[in-house]
Design a protein around this motif. Structure first.
Motif, short mmCIF file in Angstrom:
data_model
loop_
_atom_site.label_atom_id
_atom_site.label_comp_id
_atom_site.label_asym_id
_atom_site.label_seq_id
_atom_site.Cartn_x
_atom_site.Cartn_y
_atom_site.Cartn_z
N LEU A 1 -1.16 -30.21 43.36
CA LEU A 1 -0.57 -30.94 42.23
C LEU A 1 0.11 -29.99 41.24
CD1 LEU A 1 -0.07 -33.52 40.63
CD2 LEU A 1 -2.42 -33.34 39.74
N ASP A 2 -0.68 -29.21 40.51
CA ASP A 2 -0.13 -28.31 39.50
C ASP A 2 0.67 -27.19 40.16
OD1 ASP A 2 -1.45 -29.71 37.42
OD2 ASP A 2 -3.31 -28.62 37.85
N GLY A 3 1.94 -27.10 39.80
CA GLY A 3 2.78 -26.05 40.36
C GLY A 3 3.45 -26.43 41.67
N THR A 4 3.14 -27.61 42.18
CA THR A 4 3.75 -28.07 43.43
C THR A 4 4.47 -29.40 43.23
OG1 THR A 4 2.03 -26.94 44.71
CG2 THR A 4 3.31 -28.64 45.85
N LEU A 5 3.77 -30.37 42.66
CA LEU A 5 4.43 -31.63 42.30
C LEU A 5 4.90 -31.61 40.85
CD1 LEU A 5 2.14 -34.37 43.93
CD2 LEU A 5 4.14 -33.23 44.89
N THR A 6 4.08 -31.03 39.98
CA THR A 6 4.40 -31.05 38.55
C THR A 6 4.29 -29.67 37.91
OG1 THR A 6 2.11 -31.50 37.87
CG2 THR A 6 3.51 -33.41 38.35
N ASP A 7 5.13 -29.45 36.91
CA ASP A 7 5.00 -28.29 36.04
C ASP A 7 4.10 -28.74 34.90
OD1 ASP A 7 5.10 -26.21 34.30
OD2 ASP A 7 7.28 -26.08 34.22
N SER A 8 2.83 -28.44 35.02
CA SER A 8 1.83 -28.89 34.05
C SER A 8 1.41 -27.75 33.13
CB SER A 8 0.61 -29.42 34.81
OG SER A 8 0.20 -28.46 35.78
N SER A 9 2.18 -26.67 33.12
CA SER A 9 1.77 -25.47 32.40
C SER A 9 1.57 -25.72 30.91
CB SER A 9 2.79 -24.35 32.62
OG SER A 9 4.08 -24.75 32.20
N LYS A 10 2.44 -26.51 30.29
CA LYS A 10 2.34 -26.72 28.85
C LYS A 10 1.01 -27.35 28.47
CE LYS A 10 4.83 -28.75 24.93
NZ LYS A 10 6.04 -29.53 24.51
N GLY A 11 0.61 -28.39 29.18
CA GLY A 11 -0.64 -29.08 28.87
C GLY A 11 -1.87 -28.26 29.21
N ILE A 12 -1.83 -27.56 30.34
CA ILE A 12 -2.97 -26.74 30.75
C ILE A 12 -3.18 -25.59 29.79
CG2 ILE A 12 -3.81 -25.15 32.52
CD1 ILE A 12 -2.55 -26.96 34.61
N LEU A 13 -2.10 -24.89 29.45
CA LEU A 13 -2.22 -23.72 28.57
C LEU A 13 -2.63 -24.13 27.16
CD1 LEU A 13 0.81 -21.57 29.74
CD2 LEU A 13 -1.59 -21.37 30.39
N ILE B 1 -7.65 -14.58 22.73
CA ILE B 1 -6.65 -15.25 23.55
C ILE B 1 -5.78 -14.19 24.21
CG2 ILE B 1 -4.68 -16.83 23.55
CD1 ILE B 1 -5.96 -18.19 21.12
N PRO B 2 -5.74 -14.14 25.53
CA PRO B 2 -4.96 -13.10 26.22
C PRO B 2 -3.46 -13.37 26.13
CG PRO B 2 -5.87 -14.63 27.81
CD PRO B 2 -6.43 -15.02 26.47
N ASP B 3 -2.67 -12.43 26.64
CA ASP B 3 -1.22 -12.61 26.61
C ASP B 3 -0.79 -13.69 27.60
OD1 ASP B 3 -1.05 -11.46 29.21
OD2 ASP B 3 -0.90 -9.46 28.36
N LYS B 4 0.48 -14.06 27.53
CA LYS B 4 0.98 -15.18 28.34
C LYS B 4 0.81 -14.94 29.83
CE LYS B 4 4.37 -16.88 24.99
NZ LYS B 4 5.82 -17.17 24.74
N GLU B 5 1.01 -13.71 30.26
CA GLU B 5 0.90 -13.40 31.68
C GLU B 5 -0.51 -13.66 32.19
OE1 GLU B 5 1.56 -9.63 34.75
OE2 GLU B 5 2.35 -9.53 32.70
N VAL B 6 -1.52 -13.28 31.43
CA VAL B 6 -2.91 -13.52 31.82
C VAL B 6 -3.23 -15.01 31.72
CG1 VAL B 6 -5.33 -13.06 31.29
CG2 VAL B 6 -3.65 -11.21 31.19
N LEU B 7 -2.76 -15.65 30.67
CA LEU B 7 -3.01 -17.08 30.51
C LEU B 7 -2.52 -17.88 31.71
CD1 LEU B 7 -2.21 -17.84 26.75
CD2 LEU B 7 -4.40 -18.19 27.92
N ARG B 8 -1.37 -17.52 32.25
CA ARG B 8 -0.80 -18.26 33.37
C ARG B 8 -1.63 -18.11 34.65
NH1 ARG B 8 4.19 -20.49 32.89
NH2 ARG B 8 4.60 -20.34 35.11
N THR B 9 -2.47 -17.08 34.72
CA THR B 9 -3.32 -16.93 35.91
C THR B 9 -4.42 -17.99 35.94
OG1 THR B 9 -4.88 -15.36 34.87
CG2 THR B 9 -2.90 -14.44 35.92
N GLY C 1 3.16 -19.38 41.65
CA GLY C 1 2.93 -18.21 42.47
C GLY C 1 4.22 -17.46 42.72
N ASN C 2 4.20 -16.51 43.66
CA ASN C 2 5.41 -15.78 44.02
C ASN C 2 5.38 -15.47 45.51
OD1 ASN C 2 3.92 -13.21 44.43
ND2 ASN C 2 3.74 -13.21 42.20
N ARG C 3 6.48 -14.97 46.03
CA ARG C 3 6.59 -14.75 47.47
C ARG C 3 5.53 -13.77 47.99
NH1 ARG C 3 10.21 -15.73 51.40
NH2 ARG C 3 11.74 -16.59 49.90
#
Length: 215
Positions: A9-21, A35-43, A187-189
């Motif tokens: 769901l998250d990251g595949t059907l929907t960009d839910s990053s705003k609500g999750i973060l 609160i960690p930086d944005k890069e860590v938060l996205r993990t 994710g990434n390649r």
């Protein structure tokens, strides 16, 4: 012959990053944690929240579960509404649902996943929605995929998992499923290749063609 396509769901059907973060930041503030930086938060997006809390803050299971409850209290009211459907997803679901049974396999708790699918008017495309349980007994992607296969009465060789993170790909491999990684999510390649994705696509509209290559 493939019969079932399972979608993350998250990251595949929907960009839910705003609500999750936003929900994660609320939780961390309530717990008075840095609160960690944005890069860590996205993990945090993708794996079970309790796993991330253990990895980043060293929380034991009991502390993590209490933190998860704070997160859910906020997410259930505010975060769940803050998402966008990725371009091409609707067309992809319409096309694939004409030839395959579609299922949702997400680390998000099942009630939240069901609500999101209803809010998006996607219910008619899915024959089953499978997520984590609220008490934390079933939250890893491998366990969720296994549950989906059981309830859909399908053998591993008859299904494909589509997801954006290594957890989707590794969960598929643990259950003997083929997998398609998507690059437009979180994710990434390199991550998807190292996890062992059978195919990787850049856009949602490329998913149906990738699915057909397995038949």
């Amino acid at each position: 012959m493939k019969k079932v396509i399972l979608f993350d769901l998250d990251g595949t059907l929907t960009d839910s990053s705003k609500g999750i973060l936003a929900s994660i930041i609320y939780m961390l503030k309530e717990l008075k944690l840095e609160i960690p930086d944005k890069e860590v938060l996205r993990t945090f997006i993708g794996p079970p929240l309790s796993l991330s809390l253990n990895n980043i803050y060293g929380m034991d299971k009991e502390a993590a579960q209490k933190a998860v409850m704070i997160y859910r209290d906020y997410y259930a009211v505010y975060g769940i509404l803050q998402l966008e459907v990725y371009p091409g997803i609707l067309e992809t679901l319409v096309e694939l649902s004409q030839h395959y049974s579609l299922g949702l396999a997400t680390s998000k708790p099942t009630p939240y996943a069901e609500q999101i699918i209803r809010n998006l008017n996607f219910t008619s495309y899915f024959t089953g929605i499978f997520g984590a349980d609220l008490d934390g007994k079933r939250e890893g992607k491998a366990a969720i995929i296994k549950d989906a296969l059981t309830h859909l009465s399908v053998e591993p060789e008859e299904a494909i998992m589509v997801g954006d993170r290594e957890f989707d790909i590794k969960g598929a491999k643990e259950n003997g499923l083929a997998s398609i990684g998507v690059l437009y999510g979180f994710g990434n390649r390199e991550e998807l290749e190292q996890a062992g994705a059978d195919k990787i696509v850049k856009k949602a509209l490329e998913i149906p063609a990738a699915v057909k290559q397995f038949n």
